[in-house]
Design an enzyme around this catalytic site. Sequence first.
Site, PDB file in Angstrom:
ATOM      1  N   HIS A  30       0.788  -1.225  -0.144  1.00 44.16           N
ATOM      2  CA  HIS A  30       0.033   0.059  -0.131  1.00 44.16           C
ATOM      3  C   HIS A  30       0.727   1.224   0.147  1.00 44.16           C
ATOM      4  CE1 HIS A  30      -3.838   1.830   0.091  1.00 44.16           C
ATOM      5  NE2 HIS A  30      -4.482   0.944   0.899  1.00 44.16           N
TER       6      HIS A  30
ATOM      7  N   TYR B  84     -13.007   5.276  11.299  1.00 45.89           N
ATOM      8  CA  TYR B  84     -12.324   5.733  10.128  1.00 45.89           C
ATOM      9  C   TYR B  84     -12.992   5.546   8.921  1.00 45.89           C
ATOM     10  CZ  TYR B  84      -8.117   6.331   6.873  1.00 45.89           C
ATOM     11  OH  TYR B  84      -7.527   6.775   5.779  1.00 45.89           O
TER      12      TYR B  84
ATOM     13  N   SER C  79     -12.248   6.142   4.570  1.00 47.53           N
ATOM     14  CA  SER C  79     -11.152   6.471   3.748  1.00 47.53           C
ATOM     15  C   SER C  79     -12.004   7.374   2.525  1.00 47.53           C
ATOM     16  CB  SER C  79     -10.318   5.457   3.118  1.00 47.53           C
ATOM     17  OG  SER C  79     -11.123   4.545   2.587  1.00 47.53           O
TER      18      SER C  79
ATOM     19  N   THR D 136      -5.279  10.905   0.453  1.00 42.06           N
ATOM     20  CA  THR D 136      -6.772  10.735   1.102  1.00 42.06           C
ATOM     21  C   THR D 136      -6.938  11.672   2.154  1.00 42.06           C
ATOM     22  OG1 THR D 136      -5.872   9.077   2.691  1.00 42.06           O
ATOM     23  CG2 THR D 136      -6.550   8.153   0.542  1.00 42.06           C
TER      24      THR D 136
END
Length: 663
Positions: A377, A491, A493, A504
Amino acid sequence: MALLLSVLRTAGGRVPGARVPGARVPSRRYSSRTSSSQFLHESVVPTMHYQKSLPRLPIPKLEETIPRYLAAQRPLLDDDHFRTTQTIALDFQNGVGKQLHQALVAQDQNNKQTSYISDPWFDMYLSARDSVVLNFNPFMSFTPDPKKEYDDQLVRSTNMVCSAVRFMKTLQAGLLEPEVFHLNPAKSNTDTFKNLIRWVPSSLSWYGAYAVNAYPLDMSQYFRLFNSTRIPKRGKDVLFTDEKGQHVLVLRKGNLYVFNVVNRDGNLVEPAEIQSHLKYILSDSAPKAAHPLGVLTSENRDVWAGLRDRLVAAGNAENVHLIDSALFCLCLDDESMRDHIHISHNMLHGDGCNRWYDKSFSIIVTKDGQAAINFEHSWGDGVAVLRFQNEIFRDTTEQPLVHPGSAALAVDSASAVRRLTFNLDSELQNGIKKAKENFDSAVSRLTIDAIEFKKGGKEQLKKSKLSPDAVAQLAFQMGFLRQYGQTVATYESCSTAAFKHGRTETIRPATVHTKRCSQAFVHQPGKHSVEQLRAMLADCSQYHGQLTREAAMGQGFDRHLFALRYLAETAGQAVPDLYTDAAYAAINHNILSTSTLTSPAVTLGGFAPVVPDGFGIGYGVHDDWIGCNVSSYPARNVHEFLQCVHKSLEDIFSVLEGKPITD
């Protein structure tokens, strides 16, 4: 605008972070052959046409960031703790925070080629020392081929390799259609507009698209898709890209193989030849690797860095470079999948031996033809990977280059395919053994479960004038409250790819509105009328929409506060009180970590929780159903949580149908 926000939510990474050094597309020589076998398509608008004129990611005003931060803290804190946090936050806004903000704005003005968050976010990501497995790498599984006979492991693997190379060639030749979201496709997604906009200078092209309600997205991360690997270094990893690589890395039974998929002319090798090489690997009688080197990529990054140095010093430098410079990784698994839970575990982590987790992405194909992408990632976010997956699925299902019954080319695969062998001393062998033990211990703690709510979806919610995403997020808040009696840090995104080098932003779905609504549904079901409950649902939806718009437009608070803290730390200043406040640590301990994904190419996506006592929630709101794929560690009961989410969705849809809530 609603469509754009939906796409940006989908495209956002769960744990984003990577510096992007510019909108560079590596050059590579090509022959004059431009047949359909070489490119996915040939866009009249150059791939990077909009890149130069993309708007810059704005830095929010500090006097707007602090109220947004406090609004997100309000449902998480009791009155006394909130007053303390409020005082600390306002002192920060009027004191050291103002100075840091001014310094950040000045720094941003001197770095107009990028975004203010790019470098610090990248630094944070590659400095993380935890294993990339479970902590960072997510997976997205491919939808099965509509023609079942094409799901044969050899056929599907060959077609995916060919399509991946075609994508790469299309990208590198500048022929890949730019990533643009069309809010009025009748005007902007037409041959007439494309033939016009291609003549507009790159420095102005974004404005031309914007004039017809089209939004080009940042594509500067795309070049890291290929020939790229995250390389472990003590203290901080580095990203490596070598555009000269022409080979693919294949893993089977923990053994590593390489062969060329691009020829001397820069063209795709004949598909029947690739099929022959993969057939050779699938029929190789070599036993399972006694010392599967790939499991080292699942280790703590400092441990892996030390072992990698030893590996190179032991005479394995050439083979290590072949791994690092490979176009991508193909993992051929000998297992068939039992069900979607098995698929999730296999594609998210597998057994640790038949993976190279550090490659930019790996395509995994199981014995029964199930396929997925597992990606590292740090180099970028979900925009590039989802685009790649969509294109590969479309190409392999609509224009497959090999077919069931296709004859593999009669070539000497034994010479063309190289099985990599390594000189491993006792320290390396022990390191592999220890890495496997650590891997097994980590994944043994992970539980995954899923639900499909079949009583309603996007269509019904939109008829009720509710945001489908807001309702899904509300169901998670209700579910957690029902199970644990709390509202916790959450959270979601959201991509900021509408801006140059955008990364982001975080949407904070736990709000005063969701808390009030959840308590009404869960703890006071008979106290409110259906009309009152509907009004609460509308409030939740409206506020969630506002948060989503702010995040997509770079007006959240999380990245701004992160950048200010990073600036203080790199300048050697004391960390301001805002960041040592227990409430700041708590809101960043995301017990509910969520990410949504809906695409015809993807049936399942997932990731592990980001904290030991959290849930990792992958979800999709479809036309007439809602799916959730959720993971947890032993501190949480994922099965019970999903039952609570299902009950919450039942209650919400009952109210929308005018029915009272039942216990």
